[in-house]
Design a protein around this motif. Structure first.
Motif, PDB file in Angstrom:
ATOM      1  N   THR A  31     -28.134  -3.283  38.199  1.00 21.44           N
ATOM      2  CA  THR A  31     -27.598  -4.590  38.575  1.00 21.44           C
ATOM      3  C   THR A  31     -28.443  -5.684  37.941  1.00 21.44           C
ATOM      4  O   THR A  31     -29.388  -6.166  38.549  1.00 21.44           O
ATOM      5  N   PRO A  32     -28.111  -6.078  36.714  1.00 19.28           N
ATOM      6  CA  PRO A  32     -28.908  -7.081  36.011  1.00 19.28           C
ATOM      7  C   PRO A  32     -29.088  -8.364  36.801  1.00 19.28           C
ATOM      8  O   PRO A  32     -30.134  -8.999  36.719  1.00 19.28           O
ATOM      9  N   VAL A  33     -28.053  -8.715  37.529  1.00 15.59           N
ATOM     10  CA  VAL A  33     -28.144  -9.925  38.333  1.00 15.59           C
ATOM     11  C   VAL A  33     -27.435  -9.696  39.664  1.00 15.59           C
ATOM     12  O   VAL A  33     -26.389  -9.058  39.724  1.00 15.59           O
ATOM     13  N   ALA A  50     -29.053 -16.658  42.894  1.00  9.67           N
ATOM     14  CA  ALA A  50     -29.032 -15.403  42.156  1.00  9.67           C
ATOM     15  C   ALA A  50     -30.447 -15.038  41.749  1.00  9.67           C
ATOM     16  O   ALA A  50     -31.324 -15.908  41.653  1.00  9.67           O
ATOM     17  N   CYS A  51     -30.655 -13.744  41.503  1.00 11.65           N
ATOM     18  CA  CYS A  51     -31.929 -13.313  40.953  1.00 11.65           C
ATOM     19  C   CYS A  51     -31.694 -12.163  39.987  1.00 11.65           C
ATOM     20  O   CYS A  51     -30.673 -11.473  40.058  1.00 11.65           O
ATOM     21  N   ASN A  52     -32.647 -11.965  39.095  1.00  7.69           N
ATOM     22  CA  ASN A  52     -32.509 -10.904  38.106  1.00  7.69           C
ATOM     23  C   ASN A  52     -32.965  -9.575  38.692  1.00  7.69           C
ATOM     24  O   ASN A  52     -33.335  -9.477  39.863  1.00  7.69           O
ATOM     25  N   TRP A  53     -32.930  -8.527  37.887  1.00 11.40           N
ATOM     26  CA  TRP A  53     -33.218  -7.179  38.360  1.00 11.40           C
ATOM     27  C   TRP A  53     -34.577  -7.072  39.049  1.00 11.40           C
ATOM     28  O   TRP A  53     -34.734  -6.424  40.063  1.00 11.40           O
ATOM     29  N   HIS A  59     -32.365 -18.348  40.604  1.00  8.61           N
ATOM     30  CA  HIS A  59     -31.567 -19.545  40.361  1.00  8.61           C
ATOM     31  C   HIS A  59     -30.923 -19.897  41.687  1.00  8.61           C
ATOM     32  O   HIS A  59     -30.153 -19.105  42.233  1.00  8.61           O
ATOM     33  N   VAL A  60     -31.279 -21.051  42.207  1.00 13.93           N
ATOM     34  CA  VAL A  60     -30.766 -21.477  43.505  1.00 13.93           C
ATOM     35  C   VAL A  60     -30.025 -22.800  43.329  1.00 13.93           C
ATOM     36  O   VAL A  60     -30.527 -23.714  42.669  1.00 13.93           O
ATOM     37  N   THR A 103     -27.312 -15.220  32.337  1.00 12.65           N
ATOM     38  CA  THR A 103     -26.946 -16.537  31.824  1.00 12.65           C
ATOM     39  C   THR A 103     -25.817 -17.169  32.632  1.00 12.65           C
ATOM     40  O   THR A 103     -25.784 -18.379  32.848  1.00 12.65           O
ATOM     41  N   ASN A 104     -24.893 -16.349  33.074  1.00 15.53           N
ATOM     42  CA  ASN A 104     -23.753 -16.852  33.833  1.00 15.53           C
ATOM     43  C   ASN A 104     -23.887 -16.551  35.322  1.00 15.53           C
ATOM     44  O   ASN A 104     -22.883 -16.322  36.006  1.00 15.53           O
ATOM     45  N   SER A 105     -25.079 -16.595  35.824  1.00 22.69           N
ATOM     46  CA  SER A 105     -25.325 -16.170  37.205  1.00 22.69           C
ATOM     47  C   SER A 105     -24.607 -17.031  38.235  1.00 22.69           C
ATOM     48  O   SER A 105     -24.438 -16.611  39.372  1.00 22.69           O
ATOM     49  N   HIS A 106     -24.198 -18.233  37.863  1.00 26.15           N
ATOM     50  CA  HIS A 106     -23.540 -19.129  38.810  1.00 26.15           C
ATOM     51  C   HIS A 106     -22.019 -18.957  38.830  1.00 26.15           C
ATOM     52  O   HIS A 106     -21.332 -19.568  39.648  1.00 26.15           O
ATOM     53  N   ARG A 107     -21.484 -18.139  37.950  1.00 19.37           N
ATOM     54  CA  ARG A 107     -20.041 -18.014  37.808  1.00 19.37           C
ATOM     55  C   ARG A 107     -19.511 -16.809  38.581  1.00 19.37           C
ATOM     56  O   ARG A 107     -20.008 -15.697  38.430  1.00 19.37           O
ATOM     57  N   THR A 108     -18.453 -17.021  39.358  1.00 24.27           N
ATOM     58  CA  THR A 108     -17.892 -15.913  40.127  1.00 24.27           C
ATOM     59  C   THR A 108     -17.324 -14.836  39.205  1.00 24.27           C
ATOM     60  O   THR A 108     -17.378 -13.649  39.546  1.00 24.27           O
ATOM     61  N   ASP A 109     -16.817 -15.220  38.033  1.00 24.46           N
ATOM     62  CA  ASP A 109     -16.222 -14.217  37.140  1.00 24.46           C
ATOM     63  C   ASP A 109     -17.270 -13.379  36.425  1.00 24.46           C
ATOM     64  O   ASP A 109     -16.923 -12.466  35.667  1.00 24.46           O
TER      65      ASP A 109
END
Length: 124
Positions: A31-33, A50-53, A59-60, A103-109
């Motif tokens: 789970t990279p993110v 979000a957080c990375n592995w 990223h808040v 990079t796209n951690s804020h996007r639902t898609d």
């Protein structure tokens, strides 16, 4: 297949704290993110954190960054969201999700797997 199960929601008064947990189970856990999203009454689902592995990068969302903290414990396959000084506008269903790209951690898609959600209700 990745299964995500959230817990820790509830009904609290304004100013209280809650810690949400998300247990992640998978045959191959990559789970990279990992992210938290929420959906308030009559609102669209929105990014929270979000957080990375490794949990080394987070990223808040700006409106909650002084009150919410995201972390993960890979040994326990668990993602957390510590929420302090809760406000009525924090009310909603909180979802954890497993995503592909930091990079796209804020996007639902960006997220392929979602939990069923846990309800957080903050009374004034």
């Amino acid at each position: 297949q990745v299964e995500l199960v959230e817990s820790g929601g509830g009904l609290v008064q304004a100013g209280a704290s809650l810690r949400l947990s998300c247990l992640v189970s998978a045959r191959t856990l990559v789970t990279p993110v990992m992210g938290w999203f929420r959906q308030g009454p009559g609102k669209e689902r929105e990014f929270v954190a979000a957080c990375n592995w490794f949990g080394s990068a987070t990223h808040v969302e700006e409106s909650v960054k002084d009150r919410f903290t995201i972390s993960r414990d890979n040994a326990k396959n668990t993602l957390y969201l510590q929420m302090n000084s809760l406000k009525p506008e924090d009310t909603g269903v909180y979802y954890c999700a497993s995503g592909r790209s930091w990079t796209n951690s804020h996007r639902t898609d960006n997220y392929d797997y979602w939990g069923q959600g846990t309800q957080v209700t903050v009374s004034s």
